[in-house]
Design a protein around this motif. Structure first.
Motif, PDB file in Angstrom:
ATOM      1  N   ALA A   8       0.830  -1.214   0.000  1.00  0.00           N
ATOM      2  CA  ALA A   8       0.000   0.000   0.000  1.00  0.00           C
ATOM      3  C   ALA A   8       0.859   1.257   0.000  1.00  0.00           C
ATOM      4  N   GLY A   9       2.173   1.091  -0.045  1.00  0.00           N
ATOM      5  CA  GLY A   9       3.074   2.236   0.053  1.00  0.00           C
ATOM      6  C   GLY A   9       3.468   2.798  -1.299  1.00  0.00           C
ATOM      7  N   ALA A  10       4.145   3.930  -1.259  1.00  0.00           N
ATOM      8  CA  ALA A  10       4.569   4.603  -2.482  1.00  0.00           C
ATOM      9  C   ALA A  10       5.495   3.705  -3.299  1.00  0.00           C
ATOM     10  N   GLY A  11       5.350   3.777  -4.598  1.00  0.00           N
ATOM     11  CA  GLY A  11       6.196   3.014  -5.507  1.00  0.00           C
ATOM     12  C   GLY A  11       5.541   1.756  -6.032  1.00  0.00           C
ATOM     13  N   THR A  12       4.428   1.329  -5.401  1.00  0.00           N
ATOM     14  CA  THR A  12       3.754   0.097  -5.837  1.00  0.00           C
ATOM     15  C   THR A  12       2.565   0.385  -6.753  1.00  0.00           C
ATOM     16  N   GLU A  13       2.498   1.596  -7.295  1.00  0.00           N
ATOM     17  CA  GLU A  13       1.422   1.928  -8.216  1.00  0.00           C
ATOM     18  C   GLU A  13       1.469   0.973  -9.417  1.00  0.00           C
ATOM     19  N   ILE A  14       0.310   0.629  -9.931  1.00  0.00           N
ATOM     20  CA  ILE A  14       0.236  -0.321 -11.039  1.00  0.00           C
ATOM     21  C   ILE A  14       0.105   0.436 -12.363  1.00  0.00           C
ATOM     22  N   TYR A  15       1.082   0.206 -13.232  1.00  0.00           N
ATOM     23  CA  TYR A  15       1.107   0.810 -14.557  1.00  0.00           C
ATOM     24  C   TYR A  15       0.904  -0.294 -15.597  1.00  0.00           C
ATOM     25  N   ALA A  16       0.558   0.118 -16.813  1.00  0.00           N
ATOM     26  CA  ALA A  16       0.426  -0.859 -17.898  1.00  0.00           C
ATOM     27  C   ALA A  16       1.810  -1.415 -18.241  1.00  0.00           C
ATOM     28  N   ALA A  17       1.907  -2.731 -18.334  1.00  0.00           N
ATOM     29  CA  ALA A  17       3.203  -3.373 -18.579  1.00  0.00           C
ATOM     30  C   ALA A  17       3.829  -2.859 -19.870  1.00  0.00           C
ATOM     31  N   LYS A  18       3.010  -2.567 -20.862  1.00  0.00           N
ATOM     32  CA  LYS A  18       3.547  -2.135 -22.161  1.00  0.00           C
ATOM     33  C   LYS A  18       4.295  -0.803 -22.058  1.00  0.00           C
ATOM     34  N   ASN A  19       4.010  -0.024 -20.998  1.00  0.00           N
ATOM     35  CA  ASN A  19       4.669   1.277 -20.837  1.00  0.00           C
ATOM     36  C   ASN A  19       5.923   1.222 -19.972  1.00  0.00           C
ATOM     37  N   LEU A  20       6.264   0.046 -19.490  1.00  0.00           N
ATOM     38  CA  LEU A  20       7.403  -0.074 -18.571  1.00  0.00           C
ATOM     39  C   LEU A  20       8.643  -0.688 -19.219  1.00  0.00           C
ATOM     40  N   ALA A  21       8.502  -1.206 -20.397  1.00  0.00           N
ATOM     41  CA  ALA A  21       9.631  -1.889 -21.034  1.00  0.00           C
ATOM     42  C   ALA A  21      10.716  -0.891 -21.433  1.00  0.00           C
ATOM     43  N   GLY A  22      11.961  -1.195 -21.049  1.00  0.00           N
ATOM     44  CA  GLY A  22      13.112  -0.415 -21.492  1.00  0.00           C
ATOM     45  C   GLY A  22      13.199   0.999 -20.960  1.00  0.00           C
ATOM     46  N   LEU A  23      12.586   1.264 -19.810  1.00  0.00           N
ATOM     47  CA  LEU A  23      12.637   2.629 -19.273  1.00  0.00           C
ATOM     48  C   LEU A  23      14.022   2.948 -18.710  1.00  0.00           C
ATOM     49  N   PRO A  24      14.480   4.206 -18.860  1.00  0.00           N
ATOM     50  CA  PRO A  24      15.732   4.614 -18.226  1.00  0.00           C
ATOM     51  C   PRO A  24      15.514   4.847 -16.730  1.00  0.00           C
ATOM     52  N   PRO A  25      16.592   5.006 -15.950  1.00  0.00           N
ATOM     53  CA  PRO A  25      16.436   5.257 -14.505  1.00  0.00           C
ATOM     54  C   PRO A  25      15.625   6.518 -14.197  1.00  0.00           C
ATOM     55  N   THR A  26      15.581   7.457 -15.130  1.00  0.00           N
ATOM     56  CA  THR A  26      14.809   8.687 -14.897  1.00  0.00           C
ATOM     57  C   THR A  26      13.321   8.472 -15.071  1.00  0.00           C
ATOM     58  N   GLY A  27      12.902   7.254 -15.492  1.00  0.00           N
ATOM     59  CA  GLY A  27      11.491   6.935 -15.548  1.00  0.00           C
ATOM     60  C   GLY A  27      10.835   7.305 -16.857  1.00  0.00           C
ATOM     61  N   PHE A  28       9.496   7.226 -16.870  1.00  0.00           N
ATOM     62  CA  PHE A  28       8.746   7.486 -18.094  1.00  0.00           C
ATOM     63  C   PHE A  28       8.347   8.952 -18.211  1.00  0.00           C
ATOM     64  N   GLY A  29       8.035   9.350 -19.449  1.00  0.00           N
ATOM     65  CA  GLY A  29       7.559  10.700 -19.715  1.00  0.00           C
ATOM     66  C   GLY A  29       6.060  10.797 -19.567  1.00  0.00           C
TER      67      GLY A  29
END
Length: 526
Positions: free
Chosen positions: A168-189
């Motif tokens: 239930a804590g920060a960081g466990t938000e659920i995103y679409a898997a298709k948007n998470l592939a190959g992300l840099p450490p700075t995250g998604f736009g």
């Protein structure tokens, strides 16, 4: 042992704040009359969120806006107890090693794609890799799998007492898997800032304003009385506009003239705003732990424990709190890392060290650590939260009485964090506050600062393991006392106080649950 959902919800009540200590409800949503659909709510925030990726950016404004857009398997209610959100129900095996979560059906992302177990697996695996709490939980996780499209299973290597709270804590938000592939450490736009929450991103003029609009396909839960970030969510407002207002004078003027409908001003404005009959001012649940952070890394003068002991003895904490804490209603003189309302984590162990003050002994210890008159201490702080800079100046005043020079570097919040991590040994002290209503040690910055200030230790790791192995609330509380004692022994942070939070807003804002910047279930009076 097969645990029902109800029994688990009752179990996590051990980690809640007292409901009697929540913000004054002002009669509550029911007293506000029937909801009105439509309109835009203007919310002033102190800084641009910089990113809407809650793994890459853990900042407060990002979290508050992200909570409107994204959801987790569990969310906290108004008392900070974990409640199911994207989970319909779940079971735990008798050996406490296997959790099986059945997802709610019919939930969709903002782009219309359905939520599936694969999205949950991808999101939690990214949390394990990229979020500090996830990294600390990860060694206990054997696997996260999706047996079918509607089921997620977590297999543990060893029982972990706070797992549900951590989900239930920060960081466990659920995103679409298709948007998470190959992300840099700075995250998604912003093009991939897509969740399942009741509001979605409409526009973002970086540094000026960010606008959320209603997610027409949102599927709400039915529980109307959980509050906080849990239960039923109704998007009555068409849009919510977050205005970036870094200057406190501009923030207060805009609040009083109706430019924005909601703000969370600094504590020194509390009494002034309370005296304004045209505004509603309510305390919020939880609070902040206000801290000075010494740098343990090589190159810092505070890598020597005698320097940290000296700083604790030098600081006049009551005077600092009086100068920067605003109303006495908002400041609690305690060295605890948790709010007194947070019963499961509040501990007064080590309070005698917190209350010590002996400037002459501080001078001797500093000299033993090689810090004498003429030395320079480097403090990194931010102007995004004015109290941080004020604490730095007050530390400077104390050190100057010993003939020690202080160099204060002030940045916006994101740049400050980047400066601290870019040059691990390039600073001596920094100033921050932490959320003091968190319900797992792995979530608590005061206990997990090692990657920032080099304070990791085998002793702290052993305490983490002991807490995670707890089977009962009593066992866990015993370890909390040990955490508190160790924090004051090690001085990874020097706590100044606990601050209560408050919000000031227009009387037109109705249905607001006095929970930070959560505005679903809110509306504007017609």
């Amino acid at each position: 042992m097969r645990r029902t959902l109800t029994s688990v919800v009752l179990g996590v009540v051990s980690a809640v704040l007292l409901s009697s200590c929540m913000g004054a409800a002002g009669g509550g949503p029911a007293a506000d009359g029937p909801p009105v659909r439509g309109g835009n709510l203007n919310v002033a925030v102190p800084t641009d969120p910089q990113s809407l990726d809650m793994v890459a950016n853990p900042g407060q404004v990002t979290a508050h806006i992200g909570n409107m857009m994204y959801e987790k398997l569990f969310e906290v209610d108004r008392t900070f107890a974990a409640r199911p959100m994207l989970v319909q129900d779940y079971t735990t095996s008798d050996d406490r090693l296997t959790y099986t979560f059945r997802l709610r059906q019919g939930v969709t992302f903002h782009d219309g794609s359905p939520l599936t177990a694969n999205d949950v697996v991808a999101s939690l695996q990214r949390w394990q890799q990229g979020h500090r709490t996830g990294q600390l939980v990860s060694p206990d996780i054997d696997s996260i799998t999706a047996p079918d499209a509607g089921t997620v299973t977590i297999h543990l290597k060893r029982p972990r007492y706070p797992l549900i709270d951590e989900l239930a804590g920060a960081g466990t938000e659920i995103y679409a898997a298709k948007n998470l592939a190959g992300l840099p450490p700075t995250g998604f736009g912003q093009d991939k800032a897509i969740g399942t929450g009741p509001y979605k991103l409409k526009s973002w003029d970086i540094g000026r304003e960010l606008v959320l609009e209603r997610h027409a396909g949102y599927l709400s839960r039915t529980e109307e009385d959980w509050g906080g970030q849990a239960g039923a969510k109704h998007a009555y407002l068409d849009t919510v506009t977050y205005k970036v207002v870094g200057d406190q004078d501009a923030l207060i003027n805009g609040l009083q003239t109706g430019q924005w409908d909601h703000a969370m001003p600094t504590n020194d404005q509390y009494e002034t705003l309370r005296a304004n009959p045209a505004l509603v001012v309510h305390n919020l649940p939880g609070g902040n732990e206000n801290v000075i952070i010494p740098n343990f890394n090589p190159g810092s003068r505070f890598a020597d424990p005698r320097a940290r002991q000296a700083l604790n003895l030098l600081l006049d904490k009551p005077a600092i709190n009086a100068a920067t804490g605003g109303s006495k209603d908002l400041t609690i003189e305690t060295g605890a890392f948790a709010s007194p309302d947070n019963q499961a984590f509040y501990s007064t162990v080590g309070d005698e060290i917190y209350r010590q003050r002996d400037p002459e002994k501080a001078r001797r210890l500093l000299a033993e650590a090689g810090i004498n008159a003429g030395a320079t201490i480097r403090i990194v702080t931010t102007n995004s939260y004015p109290e941080f800079g004020k604490w730095a100046v007050l530390i400077q005043d104390e050190l100057s009485k010993l003939g020690i020079t202080t160099k204060i570097d002030t940045f916006d919040f994101a740049t400050m964090l980047g400066t601290l991590t870019k040059e691990p040994g390039g600073w001596d002290l920094t100033t921050l506050f932490f959320d003091s209503a968190l319900t797992s040690p792995a979530q608590m910055p005061a206990l997990t600062l090692g990657t920032l200030n080099g304070s990791s230790s085998p002793e702290l790791d052993a305490l983490m393991a002991e807490y995670n192995a707890s089977a009962t609330r009593a066992q866990a509380k015993t370890v909390v006392d040990k955490f508190q004692a160790f924090t004051w022994q090690q001085l990874s942070v020097i706590t100044l106080s606990q601050s209560k939070l408050y919000a000031a807003y227009s009387p037109k804002l109705k249905g607001y649950g006095d929970f930070y910047r959560v505005f679903w279930n809110s509306w504007l009076a017609s």
